[in-house]
Design a protein around this motif. Structure first.
Motif, mmCIF file in Angstrom:
data_model
loop_
_atom_site.group_PDB
_atom_site.id
_atom_site.type_symbol
_atom_site.label_atom_id
_atom_site.label_comp_id
_atom_site.label_asym_id
_atom_site.label_seq_id
_atom_site.Cartn_x
_atom_site.Cartn_y
_atom_site.Cartn_z
ATOM 1 N N ARG A 1 0.853 -1.180 0.000
ATOM 2 C CA ARG A 1 0.000 0.000 0.000
ATOM 3 C C ARG A 1 0.890 1.233 0.000
ATOM 4 N NH1 ARG A 1 -3.482 -2.947 -1.341
ATOM 5 N NH2 ARG A 1 -5.273 -3.644 -0.139
ATOM 6 N N ALA A 2 0.353 2.344 -0.422
ATOM 7 C CA ALA A 2 1.136 3.562 -0.527
ATOM 8 C C ALA A 2 1.796 3.913 0.798
ATOM 9 C CB ALA A 2 0.231 4.705 -0.979
ATOM 10 N N SER A 3 1.073 3.690 1.887
ATOM 11 C CA SER A 3 1.590 4.083 3.185
ATOM 12 C C SER A 3 2.843 3.303 3.579
ATOM 13 C CB SER A 3 0.515 3.868 4.243
ATOM 14 O OG SER A 3 0.134 2.511 4.257
ATOM 15 N N GLY B 1 10.853 -5.850 0.336
ATOM 16 C CA GLY B 1 10.417 -7.225 0.101
ATOM 17 C C GLY B 1 10.571 -7.663 -1.341
ATOM 18 N N GLY B 2 10.969 -6.797 -2.216
ATOM 19 C CA GLY B 2 11.117 -7.156 -3.626
ATOM 20 C C GLY B 2 12.522 -6.899 -4.084
ATOM 21 N N PRO B 3 12.812 -7.261 -5.336
ATOM 22 C CA PRO B 3 14.173 -7.063 -5.821
ATOM 23 C C PRO B 3 14.451 -5.581 -6.049
ATOM 24 C CG PRO B 3 12.761 -7.847 -7.589
ATOM 25 C CD PRO B 3 11.940 -7.845 -6.343
ATOM 26 N N LEU C 1 5.704 -16.907 -13.112
ATOM 27 C CA LEU C 1 6.595 -16.435 -14.177
ATOM 28 C C LEU C 1 7.527 -15.329 -13.656
ATOM 29 C CD1 LEU C 1 7.272 -16.751 -17.217
ATOM 30 C CD2 LEU C 1 5.673 -14.867 -17.641
ATOM 31 N N VAL C 2 6.986 -14.474 -12.817
ATOM 32 C CA VAL C 2 7.798 -13.406 -12.222
ATOM 33 C C VAL C 2 8.940 -14.029 -11.406
ATOM 34 C CG1 VAL C 2 7.786 -11.564 -10.492
ATOM 35 C CG2 VAL C 2 5.983 -11.651 -12.227
ATOM 36 N N LEU D 1 1.694 -9.577 -6.316
ATOM 37 C CA LEU D 1 2.989 -9.704 -6.998
ATOM 38 C C LEU D 1 4.139 -9.139 -6.163
ATOM 39 C CD1 LEU D 1 1.989 -8.743 -10.681
ATOM 40 C CD2 LEU D 1 2.158 -11.028 -9.673
ATOM 41 N N ARG D 2 3.792 -8.476 -5.062
ATOM 42 C CA ARG D 2 4.788 -7.874 -4.165
ATOM 43 C C ARG D 2 5.688 -6.889 -4.917
ATOM 44 N NH1 ARG D 2 5.748 -9.746 0.607
ATOM 45 N NH2 ARG D 2 7.998 -9.448 0.466
#
Lengths: 266, 296
Positions: free
Chosen positions: B2-4, B16-18, B102-103, B152-153
């Motif tokens: 979320r934006a926050s 949490g993502g690349p 796939l991601v 999709l994080r």
């Protein structure tokens, strides 16, 4: 009560747009703004005709043998009839043509030419094999290394791409000539008797071959997961009882070497 | 996501993502089967490839083998055509699962799709159908974008589509709708320069106003493609070279959004790989010219 008409909801607009594309209703025209460029029907025509053209393109790519058999004009009619009867229910066009063989087998006038349904069935199964799950096939060395007692309970698993079908026409032979026929239609000859076929993909390349009746019976039993002694029994009607074991073992080895077998279970 | 949960500078790093850079990865091409072998044999022609997600959401076989092979040599982005982010249908959980798988396989720089709907009631039109630019649609799409981003994080990148009709019920301009969606849903924008040009012609708006109205910090990528002029209107066909007028608009875009990665899409009448590399070079030159103009 006010005379103002409430704007259509998002759901109503999308439903009207969809119905316009499927030829069910023209109500969507009233929701489209007038344009200085062209009339609304012309502009909506980009979407309306695009819907059919896109799916025809997909079917043409998936069914080149069928296209060569009936010719471009008849293929267009056939595809439009299928599109009218089968709205797409999958997000990917990859699966759109799945029902074409059944449609051709059940729908006049195409059901009068059973070669068409058979060609479509063969091509769809080839396509399924082409991007089926990958697998490293079993090797003969592992099979030969098994102790004799293992064969009492041994069952086999085929590669995920393997597909079986029976054809009354020489569809695979004709399919192999599909690129050579040019504008003349591809001729598909009847087979003297229905022939079982198997399609499979050991690595990246798809293969297909016809089967003798005993081979088809053994493969059906193998696909059903039956253990080796019962696989041999499936051959008893075809060979003498003493020869069934040797024939089953020979066929199994050939199929392992051809990359049709994914593995075995003791 | 979320934006926050995102810091103001989080465009450079998604928790949490690349990690990924928004700018500086250069110039790419759409990955097309016609070019697989040449790409594999001649690495280095472009900086990255954009793969159509659905072409690789299959169980196995040749497409995935080529994807993995080319991914070894190049960064990639995933570009979908079937998310149907604007549809009033429920989000397709199975589609999202397949996309997430796939991601995980590709580890793309980012994931994009189109600001449109592609079907309703489980029926797929396989077309990028425009949305009405209404408050209702804005709220609907913003909520769905956030759900997709959660799944999709990562942030979703949405592309403006070419359109041939507009809705009588629209309350906002397309650029107002996109800018507000990016703000409200905390997503990013794939700015298709050809689509801006096509829609501007078809609807009679000023393409430069469209560009000027977008928040620069949200523009993640440019698309360029060819179209067909039908005299009364233009159809987005991706079957020919980028038009001169689109190159001119691109020159404006690279001045306004410097360093944004650019790629060229060709989906029909696919020319030789080297022909597309020459088009990529035009984009490189225009971007470099814009960079020099800014420096001067």
């Amino acid at each position: 009560m006010s005379g103002a008409v409430a704007p259509a909801s998002l759901a109503a607009l999308q439903g009207a747009f969809r119905d316009y594309l499927l030829g069910r209703s023209n109500a969507f025209l009233a929701e489209v703004s007038e344009s200085d460029r062209a009339d609304r029907t012309t502009l909506l025509g980009v979407y309306h005709e695009g819907y059919a053209l896109r799916l025809i393109e997909v079917l043409t790519a998936d069914y080149p043998g069928l296209h060569a058999t009936v010719g471009a004009e008849s293929f267009d009619s056939l595809a439009r009839a299928y599109i009218a009867a089968h709205p797409s229910r999958h997000p990917s066009v990859r699966w759109y043509g799945r029902g074409l063989a059944d449609f051709l087998a059940a729908t006049s006038p195409w059901n009068g030419s059973p070669t068409l349904g058979e060609m479509a069935q063969f091509e769809w199964l080839l396509g399924e094999a082409w991007d089926a799950p990958d697998c490293v096939p079993a090797v003969a060395k592992a099979l030969i290394a098994l102790p004799a007692e293992a064969w009492e309970t041994l069952s086999f698993e085929v590669v995920p791409s393997l597909r079986c079908l029976t054809l009354g026409f020489e569809v695979p032979q004709a399919w192999g000539r599909r690129a050579e026929v040019g504008p003349a239609p591809l001729v598909v000859a009847p087979a003297p008797a229905p022939v079982p076929w198997v399609i499979w993909r050991p690595d990246l390349e798809c293969f297909y071959r016809s089967l003798e009746a005993d081979q088809a019976a053994l493969l059906a039993a193998l696909v059903a997961g039956l253990p080796f002694p019962e696989l041999c029994e499936s051959l008893v009607g075809f060979e003498g009882e003493g020869e069934a074991v040797a024939r089953a073992a020979g066929l199994l080895r050939a199929w392992v070497e051809a990359g049709m077998i994914a593995g075995f279970h003791r | 996501m979320r934006a926050s949960r995102l810091a103001a500078d989080a465009r450079f790093l998604i928790p949490g993502g690349p990690p990924f850079m928004t700018t500086g990865i250069g110039f790419g091409l759409g990955l097309r089967p016609e070019h697989y072998e040449e790409i594999a044999d001649n690495p280095g022609g472009v900086d990255w490839f954009e793969a159509i997600s659905e072409n690789y959401m299959v169980p196995g076989g040749s497409p995935l083998r080529w994807l993995d092979r080319i991914r070894r040599d190049y960064p990639m982005v995933l570009h979908g055509v079937s998310l149907s982010i604007g549809s009033v249908d429920p989000l397709d959980a199975r589609y999202l699962d397949d996309l997430a798988a796939l991601v995980a396989r590709v580890e793309p720089l980012w994931v994009s799709d189109h600001l449109c709907f592609t079907g309703l009631d489980g029926l797929n039109m396989h077309d990028l159908l425009p949305l009405p630019f209404t408050e209702e649609a804005l709220a609907h799409v913003a909520g769905r974008v956030q759900r997709v981003q959660d799944r999709l994080r990562r942030r979703l990148v949405l592309e403006n589509v070419s359109s041939y009709i507009s809705y009588g019920s629209s309350q906002l301009s397309e650029w107002e709708f996109i800018a507000e969606l990016a703000r409200r849903a905390d997503c990013e924008i794939l700015l298709d320069i050809n689509n801006v040009y096509v829609s501007a012609f078809n609807h009679g708006f000023d393409a430069k106003t469209f560009l000027r109205s977008l928040p620069a910090s949200r523009v993640r990528q440019f698309h360029l493609a060819g179209h067909q002029h039908k005299d009364s209107h233009i159809v987005d066909t991706h079957d020919r070279p980028v038009a001169e007028q689109v190159w001119a608009l691109y020159a404006e875009a690279v001045r306004q959004f410097p360093g944004v990665p650019t790629m060229i899409e060709r989906d029909a009448d696919i020319p030789p790989y080297t022909t597309l590399l020459a088009e990529v070079d035009i984009a490189r030159r225009l971007a470099a010219d814009a960079g020099r103009a800014v420096a001067a």
